[in-house]
Design a protein around this motif. Sequence first.
Motif, mmCIF file in Angstrom:
data_model
loop_
_atom_site.group_PDB
_atom_site.id
_atom_site.type_symbol
_atom_site.label_atom_id
_atom_site.label_comp_id
_atom_site.label_asym_id
_atom_site.label_seq_id
_atom_site.Cartn_x
_atom_site.Cartn_y
_atom_site.Cartn_z
ATOM 1 N N ASN A 9 0.848 -1.187 0.000
ATOM 2 C CA ASN A 9 0.000 0.000 0.000
ATOM 3 C C ASN A 9 0.882 1.234 0.000
ATOM 4 N N ILE A 10 0.534 2.175 -0.858
ATOM 5 C CA ILE A 10 1.300 3.426 -0.916
ATOM 6 C C ILE A 10 0.364 4.583 -0.602
ATOM 7 N N ASP A 11 0.741 5.361 0.385
ATOM 8 C CA ASP A 11 -0.033 6.548 0.758
ATOM 9 C C ASP A 11 0.489 7.716 -0.100
ATOM 10 N N LEU A 14 1.832 10.938 1.271
ATOM 11 C CA LEU A 14 3.210 10.932 1.775
ATOM 12 C C LEU A 14 4.235 10.726 0.654
ATOM 13 N N CYS A 15 3.814 10.118 -0.424
ATOM 14 C CA CYS A 15 4.708 9.907 -1.579
ATOM 15 C C CYS A 15 4.350 10.936 -2.638
ATOM 16 N N GLN A 16 4.964 12.113 -2.556
ATOM 17 C CA GLN A 16 4.532 13.190 -3.447
ATOM 18 C C GLN A 16 5.497 13.460 -4.594
ATOM 19 N N ASP A 17 6.716 12.956 -4.491
ATOM 20 C CA ASP A 17 7.670 13.244 -5.557
ATOM 21 C C ASP A 17 8.497 11.997 -5.897
ATOM 22 N N PRO A 18 7.838 10.981 -6.415
ATOM 23 C CA PRO A 18 8.550 9.719 -6.670
ATOM 24 C C PRO A 18 9.676 9.846 -7.690
ATOM 25 N N LEU A 19 9.574 10.808 -8.601
ATOM 26 C CA LEU A 19 10.621 10.957 -9.614
ATOM 27 C C LEU A 19 11.942 11.384 -8.974
ATOM 28 N N VAL A 20 11.854 12.151 -7.907
ATOM 29 C CA VAL A 20 13.063 12.592 -7.205
ATOM 30 C C VAL A 20 13.494 11.535 -6.199
ATOM 31 N N CYS A 21 12.553 10.948 -5.466
ATOM 32 C CA CYS A 21 12.873 9.975 -4.420
ATOM 33 C C CYS A 21 13.427 8.674 -5.009
ATOM 34 N N ARG A 22 12.613 7.983 -5.724
ATOM 35 C CA ARG A 22 12.963 6.715 -6.396
ATOM 36 C C ARG A 22 13.464 5.617 -5.449
ATOM 37 N N GLY A 23 13.245 5.804 -4.142
ATOM 38 C CA GLY A 23 13.762 4.841 -3.158
ATOM 39 C C GLY A 23 13.330 3.411 -3.433
ATOM 40 N N CYS A 24 12.031 3.177 -3.508
ATOM 41 C CA CYS A 24 11.530 1.813 -3.726
ATOM 42 C C CYS A 24 11.906 1.308 -5.111
ATOM 43 N N LEU A 25 11.893 2.215 -6.093
ATOM 44 C CA LEU A 25 12.220 1.822 -7.471
ATOM 45 C C LEU A 25 13.666 1.342 -7.566
ATOM 46 N N LYS A 52 3.100 8.796 -10.470
ATOM 47 C CA LYS A 52 2.847 7.937 -9.301
ATOM 48 C C LYS A 52 3.640 6.654 -9.440
ATOM 49 N N VAL A 53 4.080 6.137 -8.283
ATOM 50 C CA VAL A 53 4.752 4.856 -8.280
ATOM 51 C C VAL A 53 3.716 3.801 -7.870
ATOM 52 N N VAL A 54 3.711 2.692 -8.572
ATOM 53 C CA VAL A 54 2.785 1.600 -8.241
ATOM 54 C C VAL A 54 3.535 0.268 -8.228
ATOM 55 N N LYS A 69 11.777 -0.394 4.113
ATOM 56 C CA LYS A 69 12.915 0.193 4.855
ATOM 57 C C LYS A 69 13.481 1.407 4.128
ATOM 58 N N ALA A 70 13.468 1.354 2.785
ATOM 59 C CA ALA A 70 14.083 2.437 2.000
ATOM 60 C C ALA A 70 13.178 3.659 1.874
ATOM 61 N N CYS A 71 11.902 3.509 2.156
ATOM 62 C CA CYS A 71 10.962 4.626 1.954
ATOM 63 C C CYS A 71 11.198 5.702 3.028
ATOM 64 N N PRO A 72 11.632 6.890 2.621
ATOM 65 C CA PRO A 72 11.997 7.911 3.608
ATOM 66 C C PRO A 72 10.813 8.592 4.284
ATOM 67 N N THR A 73 9.622 8.453 3.692
ATOM 68 C CA THR A 73 8.468 9.176 4.240
ATOM 69 C C THR A 73 7.485 8.267 4.982
ATOM 70 N N GLY A 74 7.711 6.952 4.937
ATOM 71 C CA GLY A 74 6.767 6.023 5.572
ATOM 72 C C GLY A 74 5.520 5.832 4.733
ATOM 73 N N ALA A 75 5.591 6.212 3.444
ATOM 74 C CA ALA A 75 4.415 6.092 2.571
ATOM 75 C C ALA A 75 4.116 4.648 2.194
ATOM 76 N N LEU A 76 5.156 3.837 2.159
ATOM 77 C CA LEU A 76 5.012 2.479 1.627
ATOM 78 C C LEU A 76 4.894 1.465 2.765
ATOM 79 N N LYS A 77 3.832 0.690 2.729
ATOM 80 C CA LYS A 77 3.622 -0.351 3.754
ATOM 81 C C LYS A 77 3.492 -1.714 3.079
HETATM 82 S S1 SF4 Z 1 10.351 5.158 -1.485
HETATM 83 FE FE1 SF4 Z 1 8.407 5.889 -0.599
HETATM 84 S S2 SF4 Z 1 8.376 8.087 -0.969
HETATM 85 FE FE2 SF4 Z 1 9.975 7.217 -2.291
HETATM 86 S S3 SF4 Z 1 8.966 6.837 -4.280
HETATM 87 FE FE3 SF4 Z 1 8.789 4.940 -3.074
HETATM 88 S S4 SF4 Z 1 6.823 5.084 -1.983
HETATM 89 FE FE4 SF4 Z 1 7.357 7.143 -2.705
#
Ligand code: SF4
Length: 105
Positions: A9-11, A14-25, A52-54, A69-77
């Motif tokens: 589940n992705i909130d 909390l995940c507003q800029d996936p192109l910059v974050c890319r943590g989960c990707l 959006k990341v899915v 663990k890599a999600c910096p905002t806690g958006a990903l569960k």
């Molecule tokens: S790691 Fe978290 S905040 Fe970053 S793109 Fe993935 S879901 Fe969004």
Amino acid sequence: MRDMIAQINIDYDLCQDPLVCRGCLTVCPTVVFVCGPTKIWKFRETDTKEYKVVARYIDKCSGCGDCEKACPTGALKLGFISRAELRDRFRAERAAKLAAQQIQE
Ligand code: SF4
Ligand code: SF4
């Protein structure tokens, strides 16, 4: 564990800029996630806020938990559901959909 199926589940509040974050990707070893635009306008560049990341390829998930663990905002569960529970949920959703269609007819 073999009987359990991963669910992600992705909130998006909390995940507003996936192109910059890319943590989960970046971290997912089995490339479960994809990131793309949800709206495309003709002759106009898509706003980065519309990306959006899915978890598109969730069937490839090993359940390692690295994305959470890599999600910096806690958006990903990451969670797990048994096959029986998933089957019951699909059945209940389908029954509700059919009941709603019958009311409309
Ligand atoms: S790691 Fe978290 S905040 Fe970053 S793109 Fe993935 S879901 Fe969004
Ligand atoms: S739990 Fe591991 S394999 Fe599954 S989506 Fe997250 S990083 Fe990828």
